[in-house]
Write a protein that holds these residues in place. Structure first.
Motif, PDB file in Angstrom:
ATOM      1  N   ASP A  50       0.803  -1.229   0.000  1.00 27.04           N
ATOM      2  CA  ASP A  50       0.000   0.000   0.000  1.00 27.04           C
ATOM      3  C   ASP A  50       0.834   1.277   0.000  1.00 27.04           C
ATOM      4  N   VAL A  51       2.140   1.169  -0.260  1.00 26.52           N
ATOM      5  CA  VAL A  51       2.952   2.387  -0.265  1.00 26.52           C
ATOM      6  C   VAL A  51       2.713   3.222  -1.511  1.00 26.52           C
ATOM      7  N   ASP A  52       1.935   2.711  -2.446  1.00 24.23           N
ATOM      8  CA  ASP A  52       1.644   3.462  -3.670  1.00 24.23           C
ATOM      9  C   ASP A  52       0.420   4.366  -3.514  1.00 24.23           C
ATOM     10  N   THR A  53      -0.097   4.511  -2.308  1.00 25.87           N
ATOM     11  CA  THR A  53      -1.239   5.382  -2.055  1.00 25.87           C
ATOM     12  C   THR A  53      -1.032   6.098  -0.722  1.00 25.87           C
ATOM     13  N   ASP A  54      -1.730   7.194  -0.527  1.00 27.02           N
ATOM     14  CA  ASP A  54      -1.613   7.927   0.723  1.00 27.02           C
ATOM     15  C   ASP A  54      -2.310   7.131   1.819  1.00 27.02           C
ATOM     16  N   ARG A  59       3.063   6.061   5.387  1.00 24.57           N
ATOM     17  CA  ARG A  59       3.820   6.945   6.276  1.00 24.57           C
ATOM     18  C   ARG A  59       4.717   6.138   7.214  1.00 24.57           C
ATOM     19  N   PHE A  60       4.225   5.022   7.718  1.00 28.10           N
ATOM     20  CA  PHE A  60       5.016   4.162   8.587  1.00 28.10           C
ATOM     21  C   PHE A  60       6.216   3.610   7.833  1.00 28.10           C
ATOM     22  N   PHE A  61       5.950   3.056   6.634  1.00 29.79           N
ATOM     23  CA  PHE A  61       7.003   2.429   5.841  1.00 29.79           C
ATOM     24  C   PHE A  61       8.070   3.450   5.449  1.00 29.79           C
ATOM     25  N   TYR A  62       7.642   4.597   4.930  1.00 25.18           N
ATOM     26  CA  TYR A  62       8.611   5.604   4.509  1.00 25.18           C
ATOM     27  C   TYR A  62       9.278   6.290   5.698  1.00 25.18           C
ATOM     28  N   ALA A  88      12.990   2.927  -2.753  1.00 23.37           N
ATOM     29  CA  ALA A  88      11.835   3.616  -2.177  1.00 23.37           C
ATOM     30  C   ALA A  88      11.030   4.361  -3.240  1.00 23.37           C
ATOM     31  N   LEU A  89      11.668   4.714  -4.353  1.00 25.94           N
ATOM     32  CA  LEU A  89      10.973   5.421  -5.430  1.00 25.94           C
ATOM     33  C   LEU A  89      10.147   4.492  -6.323  1.00 25.94           C
ATOM     34  N   LEU A  90      10.457   3.215  -6.336  1.00 24.58           N
ATOM     35  CA  LEU A  90       9.820   2.285  -7.274  1.00 24.58           C
ATOM     36  C   LEU A  90       8.289   2.245  -7.218  1.00 24.58           C
ATOM     37  N   PRO A  91       7.664   2.261  -6.035  1.00 24.32           N
ATOM     38  CA  PRO A  91       6.190   2.218  -6.032  1.00 24.32           C
ATOM     39  C   PRO A  91       5.545   3.413  -6.734  1.00 24.32           C
ATOM     40  N   ALA A  92       6.260   4.511  -6.862  1.00 23.27           N
ATOM     41  CA  ALA A  92       5.688   5.708  -7.492  1.00 23.27           C
ATOM     42  C   ALA A  92       5.474   5.538  -8.989  1.00 23.27           C
ATOM     43  N   HIS A  96      -2.238   2.626  -7.878  1.00 16.55           N
ATOM     44  CA  HIS A  96      -2.668   1.845  -6.724  1.00 16.55           C
ATOM     45  C   HIS A  96      -3.349   0.565  -7.197  1.00 16.55           C
ATOM     46  N   ARG A  97      -3.092  -0.481  -6.462  1.00 15.09           N
ATOM     47  CA  ARG A  97      -3.549  -1.829  -6.814  1.00 15.09           C
ATOM     48  C   ARG A  97      -2.898  -2.288  -8.118  1.00 15.09           C
TER      49      ARG A  97
END
Length: 149
Positions: A50-54, A59-62, A88-92, A96-97
């Motif tokens: 879920d790091v690809d969405t707000d 927030r915890f992961f980052y 850390a940039l890859l999910p961007a 989402h999903r």
């Protein structure tokens, strides 16, 4: 869809069950400190999809990645810090999903737990394999809770 607390609980439960079974069978008996670390790796794996969405999970992961990156920079481990920042940039790059919610990502993304020590520090992979498995278990628990299978 389940929230971040459910994903944390799911990852912790799956990993605790796997560790309990391995310990009971005598197949793997880590120290208490190692079990805590494995639990943390599992929780981070459970939050990663879920790091690809707000989200609170994001927030915890980052937040954790930021602290680790800052420590690496302070210790002048610039190469490792750069790899962490790149990853850390890859999910961007997806929606989402998207790719973060796939079974193949659940196997590949945690691979960094094995590859980073090998490639960046020249360490053997075997001591890191339990951390890889814990991360995969956490990741798959997320996909199961989101009914991706």
């Amino acid at each position: 869809m389940p929230g971040f607390k459910t994903h944390i609980a799911g990852a912790a439960a799956v990993t605790a069950g796997a560790l309990g079974g391995a310990y009971w069978l005598g197949a793997y008996r880590p120290s208490f400190e190692t079990m805590v670390c494995l639990g943390l790796f599992s929780i981070l794996g459970g939050l990663f999809p879920d790091v690809d969405t707000d989200s609170k999970g994001r927030r915890f992961f980052y937040g954790a990645a930021l602290v680790v990156d800052a420590v690496l920079i302070f210790r002048e481990q610039y190469r490792v810090a750069a790899v962490l920042g790149f990853c850390a940039l890859l999910p961007a790059i997806g929606s989402h999903r998207g790719w973060t919610q796939s079974w193949w990502a659940a196997l590949l993304i945690p691979g960094s737990v094995l590859l980073a020590p090998m490639l960046l520090l020249g360490l053997p992979w075997k001591p890191f394999f339990p951390y890889y498995l814990a991360t995969v278990l956490g990741y798959f628990s997320h996909l199961l809770l989101d009914r991706k299978f």
